[in-house]
Design an enzyme around this catalytic site. Structure first.
Site, short mmCIF file in Angstrom:
data_model
loop_
_atom_site.label_atom_id
_atom_site.label_comp_id
_atom_site.label_asym_id
_atom_site.label_seq_id
_atom_site.Cartn_x
_atom_site.Cartn_y
_atom_site.Cartn_z
N LYS A 14 0.74 -1.10 0.17
CA LYS A 14 0.12 0.03 -0.05
C LYS A 14 1.07 1.24 -0.07
O LYS A 14 1.88 1.16 0.76
CB LYS A 14 -0.89 -0.01 1.22
CG LYS A 14 -1.94 -1.10 1.42
CD LYS A 14 -2.73 -0.89 2.33
CE LYS A 14 -3.57 -2.04 2.63
NZ LYS A 14 -3.81 -2.33 4.19
N ARG A 91 6.38 1.59 6.75
CA ARG A 91 5.57 1.19 8.05
C ARG A 91 6.40 -0.32 8.37
O ARG A 91 6.58 -1.08 7.55
CB ARG A 91 4.12 0.65 7.80
CG ARG A 91 3.64 0.17 9.10
CD ARG A 91 2.22 -0.40 8.86
NE ARG A 91 1.70 -0.94 10.02
CZ ARG A 91 1.00 -1.87 10.01
NH1 ARG A 91 0.22 -2.27 9.19
NH2 ARG A 91 0.70 -2.42 11.10
N HIS A 180 0.20 -1.31 16.61
CA HIS A 180 -0.90 -0.20 16.28
C HIS A 180 -0.25 1.00 17.05
O HIS A 180 -1.05 1.95 17.31
CB HIS A 180 -2.20 -0.41 16.65
CG HIS A 180 -3.04 -1.34 16.20
ND1 HIS A 180 -3.91 -2.28 16.94
CD2 HIS A 180 -3.11 -1.71 14.76
CE1 HIS A 180 -4.40 -2.97 15.75
NE2 HIS A 180 -3.95 -2.69 14.62
N GLY A 212 -7.74 -5.94 12.90
CA GLY A 212 -7.00 -5.97 14.17
C GLY A 212 -7.56 -5.10 15.07
O GLY A 212 -7.75 -3.78 14.55
N ARG A 241 -8.93 -13.17 15.11
CA ARG A 241 -8.08 -13.41 15.98
C ARG A 241 -8.84 -13.69 17.25
O ARG A 241 -9.76 -12.86 17.61
CB ARG A 241 -6.93 -12.36 16.26
CG ARG A 241 -5.95 -12.53 15.05
CD ARG A 241 -4.87 -11.29 15.02
NE ARG A 241 -4.69 -10.74 13.95
CZ ARG A 241 -4.35 -9.41 13.75
NH1 ARG A 241 -3.78 -8.43 15.05
NH2 ARG A 241 -4.14 -8.93 12.85
P1 ADP Z 1 -7.72 -2.96 9.18
O1 ADP Z 1 -7.30 -3.31 10.43
O2 ADP Z 1 -7.58 -3.72 8.14
O3 ADP Z 1 -6.89 -1.70 8.70
P2 ADP Z 1 -10.18 -1.30 9.13
O4 ADP Z 1 -9.68 -0.26 10.14
O5 ADP Z 1 -10.44 -0.65 7.76
O6 ADP Z 1 -9.20 -2.80 9.10
O7 ADP Z 1 -11.51 -1.72 9.78
C1 ADP Z 1 -12.26 -2.63 9.20
C2 ADP Z 1 -13.53 -3.15 9.95
O8 ADP Z 1 -14.36 -1.94 10.05
C3 ADP Z 1 -14.48 -4.17 9.26
O9 ADP Z 1 -14.77 -5.20 10.31
C4 ADP Z 1 -15.73 -3.41 8.77
O10 ADP Z 1 -16.61 -3.97 8.75
C5 ADP Z 1 -15.63 -2.30 9.71
N1 ADP Z 1 -16.66 -1.04 9.33
C6 ADP Z 1 -16.23 -0.35 8.36
N2 ADP Z 1 -17.19 0.61 8.02
C7 ADP Z 1 -18.15 0.21 8.80
C8 ADP Z 1 -19.33 0.76 9.31
N3 ADP Z 1 -20.09 1.68 8.58
N4 ADP Z 1 -20.18 0.15 10.48
C9 ADP Z 1 -19.56 -0.63 11.16
N5 ADP Z 1 -18.32 -1.39 10.84
C10 ADP Z 1 -17.74 -0.91 9.79
#
Ligand code: ADP
Length: 402
Positions: A14, A91, A180, A212, A241
């Site tokens: 990314k 990162r 994180h 996560g 997890r």
């Molecule tokens: P990552 O750890 O891969 O960066 P993200 O921070 O993008 O993950 O978070 C992904 C999670 O956020 C998923 O479980 C997704 O369903 C949830 N999510 C995203 N938009 C919404 C929403 N509008 N309502 C509830 N959960 C959401």
């Protein structure tokens, strides 16, 4: 100053490209399926226009070549030549006990990162591939490593040690490292900026809730405890997890199912958490939708998710002797009003009281969602780890110039 930020995973890269004069994002994208059939680069320009390039992206170096190519291309790019990139920030997941802050990459840093691949065998090797790949393509460009673990190196020993034979800590470095860190650091600092106050004197609990998830206790601006441990599997219930589990249950399952360490690791990292309980998905939106339609296992998974976070908030308030600010971030923390409500319900005794007229429907927006006059400020602060990496990179480059 223009900074390229790279987040190299095992089969993906990314990237985000920033102009730090205005803290603005110029372009971003992702290279996916590195070393597999059907690899591609998806590039998004400043105006939101997306372009797709398919090709044989056999390794990370070729992936980075694609990224540099598109950034400097006449048609889709945003720079005339690669010299416009002042530095690259990476990162890096694991910086062990050595790296307490971001570092300019040199031979010593690379050697240490090679050593830490033992601690993060899935994450550090692709991070290193990114560093090597870029170094081979543009040897003169300064590279900075920004570690997920660095923010947590301030934890006191009684918080980071596990109660196992001390010799194992010395021999293998078995301890809580936490992850994180860049996100917890960013949202805590941003919340203080929004509140117009210094972090010094504040007790902050940050909840990074994505696929996560982890909680961090931040006192006077430094991490004093966090829920992820030796690996990112400890702590909260996550997408796939397990989070905290009695290790007696782990060895029992391994015995009964006749599985070894590799399969056990897959079980607790990939098939557990919200996915394991719901039997449906690791994705919060899908689980919430099914729960609304009456799926009992999804309803249970949601209750367990909120309950675990609530317990950590209570524990960290106790650890710090109070709480002044509670922050939600990550895909779930930023977007799910119902999760925020579920977590905060019952914590009124700590001074946590949500204003539901503000919380309901709030998505991906900086906002204070606690009632006016409540003892604890509850806030939603969208995270931006890439911007934090870019800012760190700029600071380090400037410090080395002087
Ligand atoms: P990552 O750890 O891969 O960066 P993200 O921070 O993008 O993950 O978070 C992904 C999670 O956020 C998923 O479980 C997704 O369903 C949830 N999510 C995203 N938009 C919404 C929403 N509008 N309502 C509830 N959960 C959401």
């Amino acid at each position: 100053m223009k900074i390229l930020v790279l987040n190299c995973g095992s089969s993906s890269i990314k990237y985000q490209f920033f102009s730090l004069e205005s803290n603005s994002l110029i372009a971003k994208g992702i290279v996916e399926k590195i070393g597999m059939k059907g690899s591609f680069l998806k590039h998004e320009k400043e105006d939101g226009q997306k372009v797709l390039f398919e090709g044989e992206i056999l390794d990370h170096k070729i992936g980075i070549e694609y990224i540099l190519g598109v950034l400097s291309s006449a048609k889709h790019g945003c720079i005339k030549n690669l010299e416009e990139i002042s530095a690259v920030g990476h990162r890096v997941v694991h910086g062990g006990e050595l790296f307490t802050e971001s570092k300019l990459v040199d031979d010593e840093v690379i050697q240490a990162l090679e050593k830490y691949t033992e601690l993060a065998p899935l994450h550090n090797p692709p991070n290193l591939k990114g560093i090597y790949g870029l170094g081979a393509l543009i040897p003169s460009i300064p590279q900075v490593a920004v570690f997920d673990t660095a923010f947590h190196t301030t934890m006191p020993q009684h918080a980071y040690m596990y109660a196992i034979p001390y010799a194992l800590y010395k021999k293998y470095g078995i301890r809580r490292y936490g992850f994180h860190g860049t996100s917890h650091r960013f949202v805590a600092a941003r919340a203080c900026e929004i509140l117009g106050t210094k972090c010094k004197g504040l007790k902050i609990i940050t909840c990074h809730l994505g696929n996560g998830a982890s909680v961090c206790a931040i006192k006077d601006g430094i991490s004093v405890d966090t829920s992820m441990g030796f690996t990112p599997v400890e702590g909260l219930i996550m997408g796939s997890r397990s989070g905290d589990i009695d290790m007696g249950a782990v060895t029992y399952i391994m015995d009964k199912e006749k599985i070894g360490t590799k399969s056990a690791s897959v079980l607790f990292n990939k098939h557990s958490g919200m996915l394991g309980i719901s039997g449906l998905s690791s994705d919060m939106r899908e689980i919430r939708e099914a729960a609304t339609k009456g799926d009992e296992r999804c309803q249970l998974a949601l209750k367990m998710f909120d309950y675990r976070i609530k317990k950590y908030i209570g524990a960290y308030a106790a650890a710090m002797g109070g709480i002044d600010v509670l922050i939600f971030t990550g895909g779930i923390g930023e977007n799910s009003d119902t999760t925020r409500t579920g977590v905060c319900k019952g914590l009124e005794f700590l001074g946590i009281e949500l204003d539901e007229t503000v919380n309901t429907g709030l998505r991906s927006q900086e906002c204070t969602i606690s009632k006016a006059g409540a003892k604890v400020k509850v806030m939603v602060v969208p995270t931006n780890e890439e911007l934090m990496i870019a800012i760190d990179t700029q600071k380090i480059i400037e410090a080395h110039k002087n």
